[in-house]
Design a protein around this motif. Structure first.
Motif, PDB file in Angstrom:
ATOM      1  N   THR B  51     -57.032 124.657   8.507  1.00 49.77           N
ATOM      2  CA  THR B  51     -56.460 124.873   6.583  1.00 49.77           C
ATOM      3  C   THR B  51     -57.408 124.800   5.921  1.00 49.77           C
ATOM      4  O   THR B  51     -57.023 124.329   5.025  1.00 49.77           O
ATOM      5  CB  THR B  51     -54.844 124.606   7.008  1.00 49.77           C
ATOM      6  OG1 THR B  51     -54.098 125.108   8.336  1.00 49.77           O
ATOM      7  CG2 THR B  51     -53.956 125.706   5.925  1.00 49.77           C
ATOM      8  N   ARG B  57     -54.136 131.526  -0.970  1.00 51.32           N
ATOM      9  CA  ARG B  57     -53.467 131.598   0.227  1.00 51.32           C
ATOM     10  C   ARG B  57     -53.338 130.909   0.918  1.00 51.32           C
ATOM     11  O   ARG B  57     -55.397 130.823   1.720  1.00 51.32           O
ATOM     12  CB  ARG B  57     -53.138 132.922   0.618  1.00 51.32           C
ATOM     13  CG  ARG B  57     -53.123 133.662  -0.185  1.00 51.32           C
ATOM     14  CD  ARG B  57     -52.164 135.457   0.101  1.00 51.32           C
ATOM     15  NE  ARG B  57     -51.318 134.836   0.604  1.00 51.32           N
ATOM     16  CZ  ARG B  57     -50.430 135.867   0.524  1.00 51.32           C
ATOM     17  NH1 ARG B  57     -50.154 135.693  -0.849  1.00 51.32           N
ATOM     18  NH2 ARG B  57     -49.003 135.817   0.592  1.00 51.32           N
ATOM     19  N   ALA B  58     -52.763 129.808   2.009  1.00 53.92           N
ATOM     20  CA  ALA B  58     -53.363 129.148   3.015  1.00 53.92           C
ATOM     21  C   ALA B  58     -53.936 130.010   4.126  1.00 53.92           C
ATOM     22  O   ALA B  58     -52.756 130.561   4.674  1.00 53.92           O
ATOM     23  CB  ALA B  58     -52.460 128.427   3.771  1.00 53.92           C
ATOM     24  N   VAL B  59     -54.747 129.761   4.688  1.00 52.93           N
ATOM     25  CA  VAL B  59     -55.474 130.695   5.880  1.00 52.93           C
ATOM     26  C   VAL B  59     -56.326 129.710   6.980  1.00 52.93           C
ATOM     27  O   VAL B  59     -56.657 128.518   6.433  1.00 52.93           O
ATOM     28  CB  VAL B  59     -56.588 131.855   5.469  1.00 52.93           C
ATOM     29  CG1 VAL B  59     -55.543 132.690   4.926  1.00 52.93           C
ATOM     30  CG2 VAL B  59     -57.643 131.428   4.868  1.00 52.93           C
ATOM     31  N   LYS B  60     -56.434 129.754   8.992  1.00 49.45           N
ATOM     32  CA  LYS B  60     -57.068 129.027   8.866  1.00 49.45           C
ATOM     33  C   LYS B  60     -58.513 129.515   9.275  1.00 49.45           C
ATOM     34  O   LYS B  60     -58.400 130.852   9.310  1.00 49.45           O
ATOM     35  CB  LYS B  60     -56.219 128.930  10.587  1.00 49.45           C
ATOM     36  CG  LYS B  60     -54.953 128.644  10.797  1.00 49.45           C
ATOM     37  CD  LYS B  60     -53.923 129.179  11.940  1.00 49.45           C
ATOM     38  CE  LYS B  60     -52.581 128.750  11.929  1.00 49.45           C
ATOM     39  NZ  LYS B  60     -52.573 128.413  13.324  1.00 49.45           N
ATOM     40  N   ALA B  69     -66.180 135.703   3.714  1.00 49.99           N
ATOM     41  CA  ALA B  69     -64.551 135.120   2.190  1.00 49.99           C
ATOM     42  C   ALA B  69     -66.270 135.155   1.171  1.00 49.99           C
ATOM     43  O   ALA B  69     -66.070 134.348   0.072  1.00 49.99           O
ATOM     44  CB  ALA B  69     -65.511 133.445   2.601  1.00 49.99           C
ATOM     45  N   LEU B 109     -52.265 119.229   4.378  1.00 47.88           N
ATOM     46  CA  LEU B 109     -51.619 119.497   2.500  1.00 47.88           C
ATOM     47  C   LEU B 109     -52.117 120.589   2.097  1.00 47.88           C
ATOM     48  O   LEU B 109     -51.426 120.981   1.107  1.00 47.88           O
ATOM     49  CB  LEU B 109     -53.007 118.274   1.868  1.00 47.88           C
ATOM     50  CG  LEU B 109     -52.323 116.750   2.499  1.00 47.88           C
ATOM     51  CD1 LEU B 109     -53.540 115.957   2.182  1.00 47.88           C
ATOM     52  CD2 LEU B 109     -51.700 117.132   1.593  1.00 47.88           C
ATOM     53  N   SER B 111     -51.022 123.605   3.508  1.00 50.33           N
ATOM     54  CA  SER B 111     -50.485 124.511   4.150  1.00 50.33           C
ATOM     55  C   SER B 111     -49.307 124.384   2.508  1.00 50.33           C
ATOM     56  O   SER B 111     -48.617 124.713   2.620  1.00 50.33           O
ATOM     57  CB  SER B 111     -50.205 124.407   5.179  1.00 50.33           C
ATOM     58  OG  SER B 111     -50.360 124.842   5.992  1.00 50.33           O
ATOM     59  N   HIS B 114     -49.568 125.561  -0.207  1.00 53.54           N
ATOM     60  CA  HIS B 114     -49.080 126.809  -0.853  1.00 53.54           C
ATOM     61  C   HIS B 114     -48.091 127.357  -1.008  1.00 53.54           C
ATOM     62  O   HIS B 114     -47.343 128.004  -1.529  1.00 53.54           O
ATOM     63  CB  HIS B 114     -49.514 127.828   0.368  1.00 53.54           C
ATOM     64  CG  HIS B 114     -49.526 129.322   0.563  1.00 53.54           C
ATOM     65  ND1 HIS B 114     -49.969 130.449   1.298  1.00 53.54           N
ATOM     66  CD2 HIS B 114     -49.448 130.259  -0.453  1.00 53.54           C
ATOM     67  CE1 HIS B 114     -50.153 131.580   0.854  1.00 53.54           C
ATOM     68  NE2 HIS B 114     -49.381 131.221   0.080  1.00 53.54           N
ATOM     69  N   LYS B 118     -45.262 129.087  -3.667  1.00 51.99           N
ATOM     70  CA  LYS B 118     -44.901 130.673  -2.893  1.00 51.99           C
ATOM     71  C   LYS B 118     -43.106 129.743  -3.551  1.00 51.99           C
ATOM     72  O   LYS B 118     -42.747 130.376  -4.221  1.00 51.99           O
ATOM     73  CB  LYS B 118     -44.694 130.334  -2.086  1.00 51.99           C
ATOM     74  CG  LYS B 118     -46.025 131.064  -1.669  1.00 51.99           C
ATOM     75  CD  LYS B 118     -45.695 132.308  -0.181  1.00 51.99           C
ATOM     76  CE  LYS B 118     -45.173 131.077   0.706  1.00 51.99           C
ATOM     77  NZ  LYS B 118     -45.258 131.871   2.252  1.00 51.99           N
ATOM     78  N   GLY B 130     -42.587 126.791   6.864  1.00 56.10           N
ATOM     79  CA  GLY B 130     -43.597 126.754   6.225  1.00 56.10           C
ATOM     80  C   GLY B 130     -44.948 126.005   6.595  1.00 56.10           C
ATOM     81  O   GLY B 130     -45.598 126.238   6.547  1.00 56.10           O
ATOM     82  N   ILE B 131     -44.788 124.610   7.611  1.00 58.00           N
ATOM     83  CA  ILE B 131     -45.365 124.084   8.084  1.00 58.00           C
ATOM     84  C   ILE B 131     -45.834 124.816   9.643  1.00 58.00           C
ATOM     85  O   ILE B 131     -46.166 123.851  10.565  1.00 58.00           O
ATOM     86  CB  ILE B 131     -45.746 122.575   7.486  1.00 58.00           C
ATOM     87  CG1 ILE B 131     -44.332 121.771   8.147  1.00 58.00           C
ATOM     88  CG2 ILE B 131     -46.181 122.172   6.420  1.00 58.00           C
ATOM     89  CD1 ILE B 131     -44.297 120.529   8.406  1.00 58.00           C
TER      90      ILE B 131
END
Lengths: 819, 162, 287
Positions: B51, B57-60, B69, B109, B111, B114, B118, B130-131
């Protein structure tokens, strides 16, 4: 009783020899149970008992850990592996020509290539044999068939697609009971054509049969403890770096036991052992899965040797789940007997172990079924007999641990389920029933019917504490009210006994190497220190806890002590970290080596203080003249003198090594209580509360112990409700990704409530016992007992783990309950 | 296979490279930039070890191609501490023992970062959900939750102070 | 796991994307959130020769109400549904689903359009949109057309989009007064597909159900409506017996297959339970 073994086949009989090893100085024979964690050093020293923040964490929280896949060497090549789509098939042809024509592909290594070097087979840790690469046939799905070496991992992956293997499928052997019939032989390479691997017995069969013949109450249950996988978030991998100029083979490797691996590599490859360096860098979780030597490691090392370049191999998750060693997979038919007063008197077990295509367990050599014979658990049972057989099937070889010390999880699950059934059958509250049948505190050291000498314990204290913490009586009242309303609520208890810390050298070895462990401490002139160990942390926090043990013994601040593990060129020889053995063995070695240093420091202090040694006493971090603490030399003063002003008749320097051979194993224990609510409509089980009281003897770092317990509980929850490796009838693995092999997230994992009692080990130099695996051992039966407790009044006696919504739904519908 | 010139800002520094279309973002970060704090744990977008933040924003990052990207701002664990000062989340993970083997930690961390951006004051339940895209095999999650609570409190205190 | 080779295009406009689709035909795949496609490519189960990345096309990501509908741009991320006040306050069925699709990280990239266009009966949005009676907008070389959701799903992973069409928007009718909806999903763990899930949208008038649409997730080869269950409700006072009858109808008309999530019998009965519970929740919201 079903007896799986062939009476004509040779038997292994437990032949442990009773030899008392000397109990180290400083260990107390008499122990009391307390709850207070003793802290005898100031915060700046941070010895035992302090909630010290971990010393290893700064690198991890900043992304500066170094795991195997982070190793990058000049000219490094990449390996990828072609794997079998069949569980059992003859290999007719491997056509690698198209792959070899690709740009960037350097070599394709097959079993025939390895055969030329005598490396197509390797020994397992249980002295069985396992293919590195096949020359004739494959014996499990996703087995390594050949390997590609390329300049880039993308090219290597493309090349795998361009290798064409012609197979002639054979019948898969998936069911271990069918395997016993020997219709299809898995290991046709063996002299004797049978799927039976071994038969093993422990305990007195005649005495046990007699107890059963006279018993008033007997419960009997078949259970399967399913095949699971440790699935550490980091998969396995290596970078093999052979330097043709120095003839040295350096291997970075995800291994929990670097020294044992070095010796195995030397024996298998014929490379001289001093020219092999195994470096186990930061490890992203091990749990037992990184103990064995997997074929990929050997192929990668051979590739580096042949090409004279570094070769990296990193498994992907599917390879990891489908081909690496599994854990468990025990089929148990178990009976428990009680007399007319309800007292447990006998335990009889027939077991069948499904080992897959090789017995690649990681047990001590003498123990084919590991320490399963601890199966009488926390109860005083006069007669126990265990009968065990093992078979080959066309599945990946195993079984290794899954955060469990040598098959104790299977044993504990069985006895805790049976005890619960007995209590329910007799109409006695399961907590009360356990209290009645526990080995009582005054019975320690306790000798079990299967030959174990439990070092210390206080089982009623742990269970009482768990009951108080969760409000047991109130929960039982609530359950009764809910049952009136047709709601399903269950309370499950597990009062487990672990056996860890292998082990006394007399009985415990891996491939003949005795299971001691080691510590080497060097104090630098300025009073700082480096300590090296034969174990290898995979997250357990050794860099902190070992430093705290040394800080406790020598008064050197834990922050002034560098702890190193994992490099076989520098660390003292040891057997590694698994089976909760690090604290019982290397932790003890740390204390013993520190005490050797303290003894030498005393001589130097006497010299500096111009006093006689007999007049000195130790106080936290200094030798002082008895009665005059101002006349003292701190360990730092002494360290400096050890290099600058030591007595003429004493060697310079301040260092010591200890190879610790434990006098006995240690026996951590605990009591867990789980409360569940069961959804009548869907079969879902919701864990409302889970209280875990652990007793691991003296606590080195409460923060680390809590973390170990939490993690172990989630890894106990996982096989209890979520994880299982499943095969179809063709032996194809159906759970080869995290989409189907279900690791619990923070949502499924409940908020664990933990506590402790402290009953020190009487023979361990710091009274510690080991804790990492206790919760994984103890949690599954607490959960299973809770679910069955919720359904018992409906006639449900047992549900095999993993307890999925479907299994519960089935039990409910069978009982005519719906929503 | 097409090749593409891309520029990605990673932890505030622009990095330009010519990449194959199929290069996964996680490999770009780890291999091209040698930022090995971002890890790989699965092939199915299940574990979250990889992540990173993309434009906050958290993404994989194993389920995204590097070329996608292009022009984005990427944050990895290596960029969390500023001026030698640990981020409150890093501090929380250390204080509360929110990690053991450390392998899932960078992903956790990111995740958590982010999540707190929010929802600065999440409940325990909101943290757990959330995690839930990040797997941890060592900690049993209790102390990760505590670590995030610690950071949430600290960040809010910092905000008040500012 | 490394994907195979492909050419990558990132058109800036819809027209450009459509002409790339026309040019590359069935060699091409649209890359939206990529959260299903990229894992499939890493396993080389999907081997598109060309990827057309529509992430850089402006104006495909929005949530707004217009002419009695909620318009959802195809590239709207799932997480945007969770963060939308409109969705959370008025579109409860959609809001329920948005919280349980995959996991929170996946939802940051995954798109509503992608979830529907993938036409996987295991995905959550197909049942949701069936229950809403949504409309799908598709753009192709000949312009844009509407496809009623009932006509959209044609087979496993198949839909009525032409090869050269792109799904651009989903339109959900704004719930009228007395209308309530809910989505309930039983999954093995967070991030899993449903063992069974039900999407229900009901309109109640004076204690009587005047309209009902029910979609089911992962219990049929093609995303399906439970029409017999709907019929069991319409025109009825929703007593326990009526709801039970609807649940039983759904259990009978679904068509699950056995897998690691459960047997056919389990999934059918679970569907009965999920449908009943979702009806009750939708009823509460309708009132």
């Amino acid at each position: 009783m079903t007896v799986y073994h062939d009476p004509n086949k040779p038997r292994h009989v437990d032949d442990r020899v009773e030899v008392k090893h000397p109990v180290p100085e400083g260990a107390s024979a008499k122990v009391e149970t307390t709850e207070q964690i003793a802290v005898t050093t100031p915060p700046e020293v941070c010895g035992m008992g302090h909630r010290m923040k971990r010393k290893e964490d700064p690198r991890f929280i900043q992304g500066r850990g170094q795991y195997v896949d982070d190793v990058k060497l000049p000219g490094m090549l990449y390996m990828d592996i072609v794997r079998s789509p069949y569980a059992h098939a003859k290999i007719l042809d491997i056509d690698a020509s198209a792959a070899l024509e690709m740009d960037g592909v350097l070599a394709v290594i097959t079993g025939k290539d390895l055969e030329a070097h005598g490396l197509h087979w390797m020994p397992t840790l249980m002295s069985d044999t396992q293919m590195v690469l096949p020359t004739e046939k494959v014996v499990y799905y996703a087995q390594e068939v050949c390997a590609v070496i390329a300049t880039d991992r993308y090219i290597a992956a493309d090349a795998v697609e361009n290798i064409f293997v012609d197979y002639d499928p054979l019948d898969a052997v998936v069911d271990p009971f069918k395997a016993l019939e020997d219709e299809t032989i898995v290991r046709t390479d063996k002299e004797v054509q049978t799927n039976r691997i071994w038969h093993w017995e422990v305990g007195d069969q005649a005495a046990t049969d007699e107890v059963f013949a006279n018993a008033k109450h007997v419960v009997k249950q078949y259970m399967h403890i399913p095949r699971i996988h440790v699935a550490s978030i980091e998969t396995c991998g290596m970078v093999a770096n052979y330097n043709p100029a120095t003839e040295k083979m350096q291997i970075y490797m995800t291994t929990q036991a670097p020294h044992a691996i070095r010796t195995v590599f030397a024996l298998v490859t014929g490379l001289p052992e001093h020219k092999i360096q195994i470096i186990s860098p930061d490890i992203g979780g091990g749990f037992g899965g990184k103990v064995p030597v997997y074929p990929g490691y050997v192929i990668g090392a051979v590739a580096s040797l042949l090409l004279g370049k570094p070769v990296k191999w990193i498994e992907d998750r599917s390879e990891n789940l489908q081909a690496d060693s599994f854990a468990r997979d025990y089929h148990l038919e178990a009976e428990l007997a009680a007399d007319e007063n309800g007292k447990l008197v006998g335990l009889r077990v027939n077991g069948l172990a499904d080992h897959g295509a090789a017995d690649a367990a990681a047990n001590p050599s003498k123990f084919p079924a590991g320490l399963f014979s601890i199966c009488s658990g926390s109860y005083d049972i006069e007669a126990t007999h265990v009968n065990f057989d093992a078979v080959y099937t066309t599945k990946p070889p195993g079984g290794v641990a899954y955060r469990c010390s040598f098959r104790v999880t299977e044993a504990v699950h069985m006895i805790e389920r049976l005890t619960d059934m007995m209590a329910h059958d007799l109409g006695i509250d399961p907590a009360e029933y356990r209290m009645q049948n526990f080995i009582q505190p005054e019975q320690f050291p306790y000798k079990s019917a299967t030959g174990w000498e439990y070092d210390s314990g206080n089982y009623p204290a742990a269970l009482k504490k768990a009951m108080d913490m969760i409000g047991y009586d109130e929960l039982r009242r609530e359950q009764a009210e809910k049952r009136e309303r047709g709601e399903l609520m269950g309370i499950g208890i597990s009062s487990f006994t672990e056996v860890v810390g292998a082990g006394p050298a007399k009985d415990y070895d891996i491939l003949g190497i005795k299971m001691f462990d080691s510590a080497e401490i060097r104090i630098h002139p300025t009073g700082k220190a480096i300590a090296r160990f034969g174990t290898k942390s995979q997250g357990q926090g050794h860099e902190t806890t070992y430093a705290q043990i040394i800080a406790q013994e020598l008064g050197i601040p834990a922050n002034d002590i560098e702890v190193e593990e994992g490099d076989t060129d520098t660390a003292p020889y040891g057997l590694g970290t698994y089976a909760s053995r690090s604290t019982p063995t290397a932790g003890a070695a740390a204390a013993m080596a520190a005490r050797k240093i303290r003894a030498k420091a005393k001589k130097i202090a006497a010299h500096l203080l111009e006093a006689s040694e007999e007049d000195l006493e130790w106080n936290v971090n200094q030798w002082q003249v008895k009665g005059s603490p101002d006349q003292a030399k701190t360990i730092q003063d002494i360290a400096f003198a050890a290099y600058t002003n030591h007595p003429d008749d004493l060697e310079a320097g301040l260092e010591a090594t200890d190879y610790y051979n434990p006098p006995n194993l240690t026996f951590p224990f605990g009591s867990y209580i789980c409360v569940v609510d069961v959804d009548k409509g869907t079969g879902e089980v919701h864990i409302r509360r889970f209280v875990a009281i652990d007793d691991c003897g003296n606590i080195i770092n409460p923060l680390v112990v809590e973390g170990q317990v939490h993690g172990g509980l989630t890894m106990g929850l996982a096989p209890a409700m979520f994880e299982e490796i499943v095969y179809d009838e063709y032996g194809t693995c159906l759970t080869g990704t995290f989409a189907d092999y279900l690791l619990p997230t923070a949502v499924e994992s409940p908020k664990w409530e933990t506590g402790h009692t402290i009953t020190p080990s009487p023979h361990h130099p710091i009274g510690a016992k080991g804790v990492g695996e206790s919760p994984t051992v103890g949690a599954p039966p607490a959960i299973a007992n809770a679910v069955v407790d919720a359904l018992w009044h409906l006639g449900v006696r047992h549900i095999d783990i993993p307890i999925t919504p479907q299994k519960v739904w089935q039990a409910l519908r069978d009982a005519g309950v719906s929503d | 296979m097409s090749k593409h010139s891309i520029t990605i800002s990673v932890n505030g520094t622009d990095h330009s490279a010519e990449v194959d279309s199929r290069l996964l973002l996680v490999h770009f970060i780890r291999e091209n930039l040698d930022l090995t704090g971002t890890h790989i744990g699965c092939d199915t977008t299940s574990c979250g070890a990889c992540t990173v933040l993309i434009n906050g924003r958290a993404v994989k990052s194993c389920t995204m191609f590097a070329v996608q990207a292009n022009g984005a701002e990427v944050d990895t664990v290596e960029g969390m501490a500023e001026g030698g000062q640990l981020h409150p989340l890093q501090e929380g993970f250390w204080e509360k023992h929110g990690l053991q083997c450390g392998y899932c930690t960078p992903g956790m961390l990111m995740s958590a970062k982010h999540l707190l951006s929010k929802n600065p004051n999440p409940t325990e339940d909101e943290i757990r959900w959330g995690i839930s895209g990040n797997l941890c095999r060592c900690t049993g999650y209790n102390k990760i939750v505590e670590a995030i609570q610690y950071a949430a409190e600290k960040l809010q205190q910092e905000e008040v102070a500012a | 796991m490394i994907p195979g080779e492909f050419d990558y295009h990132s058109p800036q406009t819809l027209a450009e994307a459509i002409s790339l689709l026309v040019e590359h035909g069935d060699e091409a795949k649209i890359l939206a959130g990529g959260q299903s496609l990229i894992p499939a490519m890493r396993f080389r189960l999907a081997l598109p020769g060309t990827l057309i990345d529509i992430n850089r096309i402006d104006g495909l990501s929005y949530l707004r109400e217009e002419n009695g509908h909620l318009l959802i741009g195809a590239m709207t991320r799932e997480s945007a549904l969770e963060e939308s006040d409109i969705v959370q306050s008025k579109y409860h069925l959609l809001a329920d689903a948005a919280a349980v699709i995959a996991d929170p990280l996946v939802r940051n990239l995954a798109t509503v359009g992608g979830n529907i266009a993938h036409s996987d009966p295991a995905n959550d949005h197909p049942a949701v949109m069936l229950a809403y009676g949504a409309t799908v907008m598709a753009a192709g070389p000949n312009g844009t057309r509407r496809i009623a959701i009932d006509d959209f799903f044609t087979d496993l992973f198949e839909n009525s989009l032409e090869e050269n069409e792109i799904l651009t928007e989903i339109r959900i009718p704004t719930p009228a007064a007395g209308t309530g909806g809910a989505y309930l999903k039983l999954e093995r763990k967070v991030g899993d597909y449903a063992i069974s899930a039900a999407a229900v949208q009901l309109t109640m008038s004076g204690g009587t159900c005047t309209a009902a649409r029910i979609g089911l997730t992962n219990v049929s080869p093609v995303p399906m409506r439970a029409k017999n269950a709907e019929q069991a409700l319409v025109g009825q006072t929703l007593t326990d017996d009526v709801i039970e009858a609807a649940g039983q109808a759904a259990a009978a008309e679904c068509d699950p297959s056995q897998d690691l999530r459960g047997s056919v019998a389990y999934k059918r009965d679970l569907t009965r339970v999920m449908v009943k519970r979702t009806i009750r929740k939708a009823m509460e919201r309708a009132n």
